[in-house]
Design a protein around this motif. Structure first.
Motif, PDB file in Angstrom:
ATOM      1  N   LYS A  96       1.369  -0.954   0.403  1.00 31.12           N
ATOM      2  CA  LYS A  96       0.025   0.485   0.617  1.00 31.12           C
ATOM      3  C   LYS A  96       1.190   0.835   0.104  1.00 31.12           C
ATOM      4  O   LYS A  96       0.423   2.393  -0.466  1.00 31.12           O
ATOM      5  CB  LYS A  96      -0.674  -0.219   1.247  1.00 31.12           C
ATOM      6  N   LYS A  97       2.029   1.341   0.753  1.00 30.53           N
ATOM      7  CA  LYS A  97       2.910   2.594   0.705  1.00 30.53           C
ATOM      8  C   LYS A  97       3.170   2.214  -0.625  1.00 30.53           C
ATOM      9  O   LYS A  97       3.073   3.811  -0.972  1.00 30.53           O
ATOM     10  CB  LYS A  97       4.307   1.990   1.780  1.00 30.53           C
ATOM     11  N   LEU A  98       3.741   1.705  -1.577  1.00 29.74           N
ATOM     12  CA  LEU A  98       4.138   1.977  -3.237  1.00 29.74           C
ATOM     13  C   LEU A  98       3.604   2.439  -3.636  1.00 29.74           C
ATOM     14  O   LEU A  98       3.360   3.535  -4.529  1.00 29.74           O
ATOM     15  CB  LEU A  98       4.662   0.975  -2.974  1.00 29.74           C
ATOM     16  N   LEU A  99       2.034   1.655  -3.729  1.00 27.24           N
ATOM     17  CA  LEU A  99       1.099   2.009  -4.464  1.00 27.24           C
ATOM     18  C   LEU A  99       0.516   3.564  -4.594  1.00 27.24           C
ATOM     19  O   LEU A  99      -0.228   4.669  -5.115  1.00 27.24           O
ATOM     20  CB  LEU A  99      -0.155   0.821  -4.143  1.00 27.24           C
ATOM     21  N   ASP A 100       0.251   3.811  -3.007  1.00 24.88           N
ATOM     22  CA  ASP A 100       0.241   5.317  -2.184  1.00 24.88           C
ATOM     23  C   ASP A 100       0.971   6.571  -3.130  1.00 24.88           C
ATOM     24  O   ASP A 100       0.292   7.417  -3.421  1.00 24.88           O
ATOM     25  CB  ASP A 100       0.407   5.152  -1.208  1.00 24.88           C
ATOM     26  N   ALA A 101       2.386   5.929  -3.694  1.00 26.89           N
ATOM     27  CA  ALA A 101       3.568   7.172  -3.574  1.00 26.89           C
ATOM     28  C   ALA A 101       2.884   7.122  -4.945  1.00 26.89           C
ATOM     29  O   ALA A 101       2.862   8.576  -5.396  1.00 26.89           O
ATOM     30  CB  ALA A 101       4.790   6.565  -3.147  1.00 26.89           C
ATOM     31  N   VAL A 102       3.042   5.773  -6.168  1.00 23.07           N
ATOM     32  CA  VAL A 102       2.659   5.896  -6.906  1.00 23.07           C
ATOM     33  C   VAL A 102       1.327   6.996  -7.819  1.00 23.07           C
ATOM     34  O   VAL A 102       1.738   7.281  -8.768  1.00 23.07           O
ATOM     35  CB  VAL A 102       2.387   4.776  -7.708  1.00 23.07           C
ATOM     36  N   ARG A 103      -0.061   6.847  -6.773  1.00 22.38           N
ATOM     37  CA  ARG A 103      -1.141   7.338  -7.168  1.00 22.38           C
ATOM     38  C   ARG A 103      -0.441   8.947  -6.689  1.00 22.38           C
ATOM     39  O   ARG A 103      -1.451  10.047  -7.453  1.00 22.38           O
ATOM     40  CB  ARG A 103      -2.283   6.946  -6.505  1.00 22.38           C
ATOM     41  N   ALA A 104      -0.119   9.072  -5.749  1.00 22.33           N
ATOM     42  CA  ALA A 104       0.253  10.597  -5.715  1.00 22.33           C
ATOM     43  C   ALA A 104       1.167  10.845  -6.564  1.00 22.33           C
ATOM     44  O   ALA A 104       0.904  12.892  -6.293  1.00 22.33           O
ATOM     45  CB  ALA A 104       1.315  10.374  -4.305  1.00 22.33           C
ATOM     46  N   GLY A 105       1.331  10.361  -7.015  1.00 16.16           N
ATOM     47  CA  GLY A 105       2.412  11.280  -9.034  1.00 16.16           C
ATOM     48  C   GLY A 105       3.580  10.940  -8.234  1.00 16.16           C
ATOM     49  O   GLY A 105       4.304  11.337  -9.393  1.00 16.16           O
TER      50      GLY A 105
END
Length: 346
Positions: free
Chosen positions: A130-139
């Protein structure tokens, strides 16, 4: 840039990363392919690869498993080579990723390598990473997201099939589209294969009569259902399915063609232990086709597979006019395939 999505019911923050359709994929430093629908995900990943390869045939392609990750691999594969070829790194299993992968991938987002494209495949089966996905989705890292949500509702399947023909610039009658979707209501991969077969085989517009000719007038019993049952060794069920299909108007010629297509794929995959993705790429197939063929090969050997292919070739000639009784030819073919024995052998 695509508009941000509204917050989810779970209170997730809106995404800032551009959202791209799986039918029109494009590369970016980071490409997150998310969601459970493997057919769409495989199309998206292959589309990114083809896009990059069209720009530079020297593209280096590497595959990494996030759940069996060796520290340092990501940086090693994305670093520029001596001759500066573009690099594509496809990372599977991000929903099961190791702590080492999460740490290195998050760090990589802050400094993506020039000339490298990293695809992260996350099925959404867990909240792992989730930490990785959130970072990607944050741009972070200049990425994009290609969402591949599950296709379960009838309307979604109709839209999927219609998109197949629209992308190929092929017209299909509404009644034909509905009949095709009904024939493969439980298997999106088979629906995708049926669409591609019609697109490749049929000249001109596709009518309901064409769909009926290929897949039978009875929704529950298509040529592929008969083939699957026979290949699985369920002899009695295969004969019953064959008779139901024929009684409802199925044509013997595409019936044999369905068997031939599946057996041909099995023969190409048989005996090869390469990872599915690498084998599919080398053979010009899809990953799911390799996986399906490997499942179909359970209980088969070189002798029985060769015998089945010969029986199918014989039936093909007979249903096209070489024999007076095409129904008998079909039953003989099904018997050989389902029992793994020459016809008439006890």
């Amino acid at each position: 840039m695509a508009a941000s999505r509204p917050p989810s019911r779970g209170g997730a923050k809106p995404t800032k990363v551009p959202q791209v359709s799986w039918r029109e994929p494009r590369p970016a430093p980071l490409v997150l392919v998310s969601g459970p629908e493997e057919v769409c995900a495989e199309r998206a990943i292959a589309g990114v690869r083809d896009y990059l390869r069209a720009e530079d045939p020297a593209l280096e392609v590497s595959d990494v498993r996030a759940d069996d990750y060796a520290p340092g691999t990501l940086l090693s594969l994305t670093s520029p080579s001596l001759f500066g070829e573009p690099r594509l790194v496809r990372v599977s299993g991000v929903e099961k990723c190791s702590d080492a992968f999460i740490q290195e991938a998050v760090s990589y987002l802050d400094n993506p390598q020039e000339g490298a494209t990293v695809i992260l495949r996350h099925t959404g089966a867990s909240v792992r990473g989730k930490k990785l996905l959130d970072a990607v989705r944050a741009g972070t890292g200049g990425g994009i997201e290609i969402a591949c949500p599950a296709i379960k509702r009838d309307g979604d399947r109709v839209d999927f099939a219609a998109g197949e023909f629209r992308t190929a610039k092929k017209r299909i009658a509404p009644a034909a589209l509905r009949a095709l979707v009904s024939a493969f209501a439980d298997d999106l991969t088979e629906l995708a294969a049926a669409c591609q077969q019609l697109i490749g085989d049929v000249e001109g517009d596709i009518s309901e009569e064409v769909v009926t000719k290929y897949y039978g007038g009875r929704v529950e019993v298509s040529a592929f259902v008969v083939a699957d049952t026979a290949i699985a060794g369920r002899y009695g069920e295969a004969l019953v399915a064959l008779r139901h299909a024929l009684s409802s108007g199925a044509d013997p010629v595409p019936m044999v063609a369905a068997f031939a297509m599946k057996l041909r794929t099995m023969a190409r995959v048989a005996g090869n232990r390469e990872p599915s993705r690498q084998l599919a790429q080398r053979l010009g197939m899809k990953d799911w086709q390799v996986d399906r063929a490997r499942r179909d090969l359970a209980g088969w050997n070189e002798r029985s597979l060769g015998m089945a292919i010969q029986a199918t070739a014989r039936a093909d000639g007979e249903v096209k006019g070489a024999a007076r009784d095409p129904i008998f030819a079909l039953e003989r073919m099904v018997t050989v395939i389902a029992t793994r024995r020459p016809f008439g052998e006890e």
